[in-house]
Design an enzyme around this catalytic site. Structure first.
Site, PDB file in Angstrom:
ATOM      1  N   MET A  74       0.881  -1.188   0.000  1.00 50.54           N
ATOM      2  CA  MET A  74       0.000   0.000   0.000  1.00 50.54           C
ATOM      3  C   MET A  74       0.903   1.217   0.000  1.00 50.54           C
ATOM      4  O   MET A  74       1.952   1.213   0.667  1.00 50.54           O
ATOM      5  CB  MET A  74      -0.857   0.107   1.282  1.00 50.54           C
ATOM      6  CG  MET A  74      -1.651  -1.111   1.662  1.00 50.54           C
ATOM      7  SD  MET A  74      -3.164  -1.245   0.706  1.00 50.54           S
ATOM      8  CE  MET A  74      -3.649  -2.919   1.191  1.00 50.54           C
ATOM      9  N   ASP A 129       3.988  -5.058  12.130  1.00 49.63           N
ATOM     10  CA  ASP A 129       4.612  -5.684  10.947  1.00 49.63           C
ATOM     11  C   ASP A 129       6.118  -5.845  11.170  1.00 49.63           C
ATOM     12  O   ASP A 129       6.717  -6.835  10.727  1.00 49.63           O
ATOM     13  CB  ASP A 129       4.367  -4.839   9.694  1.00 49.63           C
ATOM     14  CG  ASP A 129       2.886  -4.639   9.437  1.00 49.63           C
ATOM     15  OD1 ASP A 129       2.107  -5.554   9.770  1.00 49.63           O
ATOM     16  OD2 ASP A 129       2.516  -3.564   8.933  1.00 49.63           O
ATOM     17  N   SER A 164      10.398   3.949   9.657  1.00 48.90           N
ATOM     18  CA  SER A 164      10.683   3.852  11.098  1.00 48.90           C
ATOM     19  C   SER A 164      11.476   2.589  11.439  1.00 48.90           C
ATOM     20  O   SER A 164      11.841   2.386  12.592  1.00 48.90           O
ATOM     21  CB  SER A 164       9.374   3.857  11.889  1.00 48.90           C
ATOM     22  OG  SER A 164       8.666   2.637  11.684  1.00 48.90           O
TER      23      SER A 164
HETATM   24  O1  RIB Z   1       0.276  -2.246   9.644  1.00 51.90           O
HETATM   25  C1  RIB Z   1       0.446  -0.981   9.094  1.00 51.90           C
HETATM   26  C2  RIB Z   1       0.051  -1.010   7.647  1.00 51.90           C
HETATM   27  O2  RIB Z   1      -1.329  -1.272   7.559  1.00 51.90           O
HETATM   28  C3  RIB Z   1       0.255   0.271   6.905  1.00 51.90           C
HETATM   29  O3  RIB Z   1       1.483   0.337   6.253  1.00 51.90           O
HETATM   30  C4  RIB Z   1      -0.940   0.313   5.948  1.00 51.90           C
HETATM   31  O4  RIB Z   1      -0.554   0.342   4.625  1.00 51.90           O
HETATM   32  C5  RIB Z   1      -1.761  -0.914   6.280  1.00 51.90           C
HETATM   33  O5  RIB Z   1      -1.488  -1.967   5.458  1.00 51.90           O
END
Ligand code: RIB
Length: 317
Positions: free
Chosen positions: A13, A258, A297
């Site tokens: 994204m 993530d 970050s």
């Molecule tokens: O977890 C964060 C992410 O969630 C962002 O980068 C956004 O794009 C969504 O996918």
């Protein structure tokens, strides 16, 4: 330590991030402080974190035929991610408008666009064609059938599979059956527990060890629950262990989960035990929340090496 091979079946994204003192109420307009465009998507975030920790990373997903797609493809290649299995499709690339408030909390809308074009056969073939892979990780921002096919192909070749059920959606039985590990955050844990009727009806608690054990039993896979500033709960055998997160001042939590997953899968691929892999995950996530942005970050490759050295030294003392 040997360089592990990871594949991510997942999303990209373009993050459209507004920093604002207070998110608007319905019908209200507020003035923001700053606006930044960055690279995001849960899948790509995990891929970039894993790459910066020194893993060989292949990304399996779809980008649109627009300028966002052009830029994103170039960015992944610059990061050193293998983009052979990234397909360009005739529709807009995924975007994510994000609001971040001063305490670091975020609100995110994902508009998947091209991400929805990933098919089971593309995902399966891509994983089958990798020259080497120890761990394959998926999330819920691309069609579940495609993720299930990618994870199934991973298992067939003896790789470990990890599912990050984010953003939360009911996980199909087909996908659930392919996950060796599930890594939800607190909200996703509570939703999974509600769906599988684990814990109290008014909301399960991931800090309750019995409930973590019970959910893992029902799901039939390993379970690591990320707990934000409280670290993570990791099920090892029948015991739930807590990994503490370093104390930090959060400015932007976007992508921290993530970062955890990307680091956790590197740890697993390197043969670390799940607790040590989760410690690495917490260290990378904590690093991330102290800085603005999503992938911006994350520690650079050099900072990631220093972070690992520091972590190893702390464990020895
Ligand atoms: O977890 C964060 C992410 O969630 C962002 O980068 C956004 O794009 C969504 O996918």
């Amino acid at each position: 330590m040997a360089s592990p091979a990871i594949a991510v079946v997942g999303s990209t994204m373009t993050d459209l991030v507004t920093y604002v003192q207070r998110a608007p109420e319905a019908g209200e307009t507020v003035v923001g402080d700053r606006f930044v465009v960055g690279y995001g998507g849960k899948g790509a975030n995990q891929a970039v974190m894993a790459r910066r920790l020194g893993a060989s990373v292949a990304f399996v997903g779809c980008l649109g035929d627009d300028s966002y797609g052009d830029r994103y493809l170039a960015h992944l290649a610059d990061e050193g991610v293998d983009v052979t299995a990234v397909h360009r499709v005739p529709c807009p690339s995924g975007v994510a408008p994000i609001w971040v408030e001063p305490d670091g909390t975020n609100r995110i809308i994902v508009v998947p666009g091209a991400n929805d074009a990933l098919t089971p056969s593309r995902a399966q073939q891509a994983v089958q064609q990798l020259s080497d892979v120890q761990v394959v990780v998926g999330q819920l921002e691309v069609p579940q059938a495609a993720t299930a096919a990618g994870l199934a192909a991973a298992r067939q070749r003896g790789a470990i599979t990890v599912l990050n059920p984010a953003p939360y959606a009911s996980v199909s039985a087909e996908l659930l059956a392919q996950a060796d590990w599930m890594v939800p955050n607190e909200v996703e844990f509570t939703e999974l527990a509600r769906e599988h009727q684990v814990g109290p009806a008014d909301g399960a608690d991931p800090r309750d060890e019995a409930q973590v054990r019970a959910l893992a039993e029902v799901l039939g896979c390993g379970l690591v629950v990320t707990l934000g500033a409280d670290g993570a709960a990791v099920l090892v055998g029948s015991q739930v262990h807590r990994v503490q997160a370093p104390a930090v001042r959060a400015v932007d939590t976007t992508g921290a989960g993530d970062g955890f997953v990307g680091a956790f899968v590197v740890g697993l691929a390197q043969g670390l035990d799940p607790l040590a892999a989760a410690r690495l995950g917490c260290a990378c996530a904590s690093w991330s929340v102290e800085r603005d942005g999503t992938q911006t970050s994350y520690p650079s490759a050099q900072q990631a090496t220093e972070l690992r050295t520091r972590l190893a030294a702390e464990l020895e003392t």
